[in-house]
Structure formats: C-alpha cells, structure tokens
Motif scaffolding. Structure first.
Motif, short mmCIF file in Angstrom:
data_model
loop_
_atom_site.label_atom_id
_atom_site.label_comp_id
_atom_site.label_asym_id
_atom_site.label_seq_id
_atom_site.Cartn_x
_atom_site.Cartn_y
_atom_site.Cartn_z
N LYS A 188 -100.94 -8.21 35.53
CA LYS A 188 -101.12 -6.87 34.90
C LYS A 188 -102.72 -6.76 34.69
O LYS A 188 -103.27 -7.89 33.99
CB LYS A 188 -100.34 -6.81 33.62
N SER A 224 -100.12 -4.89 38.79
CA SER A 224 -99.77 -3.71 37.92
C SER A 224 -100.92 -3.19 37.47
O SER A 224 -101.62 -4.19 36.77
CB SER A 224 -98.65 -4.36 37.17
N GLN A 245 -95.04 -8.35 41.41
CA GLN A 245 -96.06 -8.00 40.84
C GLN A 245 -96.91 -9.25 40.60
O GLN A 245 -96.28 -10.23 39.99
CB GLN A 245 -95.82 -7.20 39.47
N PHE A 297 -102.28 -8.31 28.82
CA PHE A 297 -102.89 -8.14 30.34
C PHE A 297 -103.29 -9.57 30.76
O PHE A 297 -103.75 -10.16 29.80
CB PHE A 297 -103.82 -6.92 30.40
#
Length: 132
Positions: A16, A40, A13, A59
């Motif tokens: 985010k 993500s 990943q 995030f």
C-alpha cells in the motif's frame, strides 16, 4: 453482453502506497503506473489530507512531492515516521538539494527520486525500497 474482463481482486497487491503530489497530471500518471505494477495506491493533492489518511490506516510507503500547499512533503514525511517508524519514504522532486538539506528534518533513510524520471525507474525504486 460485456466481453471486457477487468480483474480487480484477483490481482495480488504488492503493498500500500500513499501518494502525495499536488500536480494532478503527475499524480494521476504516477498512481496509474504504480497500480499497473500491482500496488494499492491512495493519492492526495496536498500533505494535510495525505496526513489525515495516514492517521486512519497504515501504508508501507509514503511517496511524496516536497513542494506542496498546506503541508510540504518533508513535514508530511516527518509526521508519517512519527506515526509509523517502519513506513518507507520516497521524495519525488525537482529540487533534490532541498531534500538533501540536513536542516530540514527529513527522515534520514528517505529515498530521493529527482524529476524528470522514467516511470520504469520509479517502479524499480519503489520495488527496491519496499524489498529492503
């Protein structure tokens, strides 16, 4: 027997992203493109529910439309940067002049991507912003 092998956790990943976009087709389209690029993505159809999620977890990037019901993208971005001054912000909009208006209190370092745009351009801008 199922021959289909879909890697889930083996994919690295890259970061985010919280996506706030009230147009369901656009939201699905953007979310899929960013997931395919290795991010993500948590997506929401309005600023208020997106803000609720921001209060629950961090995030790296807020990717938001400007014109949305309940809480617009500029207010969402302002509140997001109050919660986390390090969060990066990118507006996706067909109304770039609204985002550029200095009276709207949008985060000054926010990036603006004007609609229409190519998905490749979105992914490149996201990569550039997160690498900065």
């Amino acid at each position: 027997m199922n021959d289909m092998n879909f890697p889930t956790q083996s994919k690295i990943q890259l970061g985010k992203i919280l996506l706030a976009e009230d147009d369901s087709d656009m939201r699905r389209f953007l979310g899929k493109a960013l997931q395919n690029a290795g991010y993500s993505v948590a997506s929401f159809d309005n600023g208020l529910s997106a803000y609720g999620r921001l209060r629950e977890e961090p995030f790296e990037l807020l990717l938001t439309d400007i014109v949305m019901p309940e809480m617009d993208g500029i207010e969402l971005a302002r509140r997001a940067t109050e919660l986390d001054p390090d969060i990066k912000v990118m507006f996706i909009t067909g109304f770039a002049a609204v985002a550029l208006n200095p009276d709207n209190n949008a985060p000054p370092q926010a990036k603006i991507l004007s609609k229409p745009f190519h998905l490749k351009d979105l992914v490149n801008e996201v990569q550039r912003l997160l690498a900065a």
